[in-house]
Design a protein around this motif. Sequence first.
Motif: not given
Ligand code: KIV
Length: 515
Positions: A14-17, A74-76, A98-102, A168-170, A205-207
């Motif tokens: 529902l977010r990255d999809g 939710g993503l922030a 809360i999911h924070v990315f930077l 911690i998400n990589i 992981c992206q494809n």
């Molecule tokens: O691909 C990505 O880096 C993301 C982050 C927000 C986890 O979608």
Amino acid sequence: MSASDKIYIFDTTLRDGEQSAGIGFTKEDKLQIAHTLRKLNVDIIEAGFPASSKGDLDAVSAIAREIKGPVICGLARANDNDIDAVWEAVKLAESPRIHVFLSSSDIHMAQQLKKNKEDVLAMARYSVSRAAKYCSDVEFSPMDATRSDHEFVYQLVQAAIEEGATTINIPDTVGYAIPEEFGNFIGSLKNKVKDIHKARISVHCQNDLGMATANSIAGIMAGARQIEGTINGIGERAGNASLEEVIMAISTRKDLMKVHTEINTEEIFPSSKLVERLSGMLVQSNKAIVGKNAFRHSSGIHQDGVLKMRETYEIIDPKNIGLNDDQSIVLTKVSGRHGLKARLDDLGISINEDDFDQIFSAFKEVADRKDEVDDRDLEVILSELGNLDFEEQWSLESVQVSTGDNQKPTASVELKDSEGNLYNDAANGDGPIDSICKAINRIVKVENQLTEYRVKSVTEGIDAQGEVSVRVVANKQSFAGNAAHTDILVASARAYMNALNKLIIYNMRRSHEEG
Ligand code: KIV
């Protein structure tokens, strides 16, 4: 199994999809998918990116209020506005996150953020601590981690944990990593980040190089205990890790991986179908686990093996992913005698040995001209060779449908039975096809489920003939029906009758055989 062996499944359909080009879910779509994800028993649902629009904030809050069980996240971005918007959206959830990315890579920091490492480190500290004031469950992702200076990622991760991050998400944001390299990077966190034991390690992981599933598995082998991905692998560009692939890899190779998920795998296929329908992104036929061909066998050698023992060529029982309709034998030019016999048997047609040779060579001739030989082709072969006593039990005399944007579609049908008696009935339905099927079912009264409906134009122009193909399933047997007509509603009624007649004859033959 000990608790540490559980792999947490984080669904971001529902977010990255939704970030896939061409997808835009409505709030109702999102709620429907979220209900399905709950049945699938995912651990975390990333429901959206609330700061991106008022509509998304509403959809995430509706999910947070309605869906009980999974964590709702939710993503922030690392700023006040985004973090506050996520909290506003998820605060009523049973378990909010809360999911924070930077961004952490040199290229992202210089080109997008226009910041140096020191600035980014300070932003990470500030934003994670702000999120942690709202909520005890905070995830932090250094975006583009795999193309970042690893030493800097370790520093950011340590700082995020100190400020309260619990996951911690990589992310392999651009799908650049290769499994061995990615596994080494994940494994290195344990030596390089002092407080890593205070957080759960996740991978995203992206494809882009087709490695998303392999990289996710490498992440697990190196110690990650949360996997992020989407149903059907939808997502930015080439998509995300396909959760059904990761989940079934974990369950199929538990001998090697020694981990498990708490997913209800029987819900995988229904979830895939729902996401396919609501996203409009069709699943490719040869897609692992949920593709149309994933459990279908075409070559004679494989069919022979599967008919003797399923496991000869299948590593997963299709029932385990919720695929109950057996469509495993596909008749094509490489099929053998055993496969053809099995399909004829499924259709309740028994042929003596002498006639079989002739039927098999007629089948091969047709198969040379077509991708797939379906039930209707078999009927034609058998009737041309005088081998089919396919006496229709019911025929369609007439069908009328009344439909429009302000009325419930209604169909009336007249059917004739094999003794020439006429029957009339009518029904309302969710659409014209549904009303036709319901009206027919009221007369024929044979339990079945319409699982496939396809229409294609077989001639051109305004008076084009439409060919309708349907599939009905009853007691795990499926029957195809086809018909063509200039009026696609008439073609639909005839195709449905065609499939029902096969089902009825199959039932009659089975009860005759059972005495
Ligand atoms: O691909 C990505 O880096 C993301 C982050 C927000 C986890 O979608």
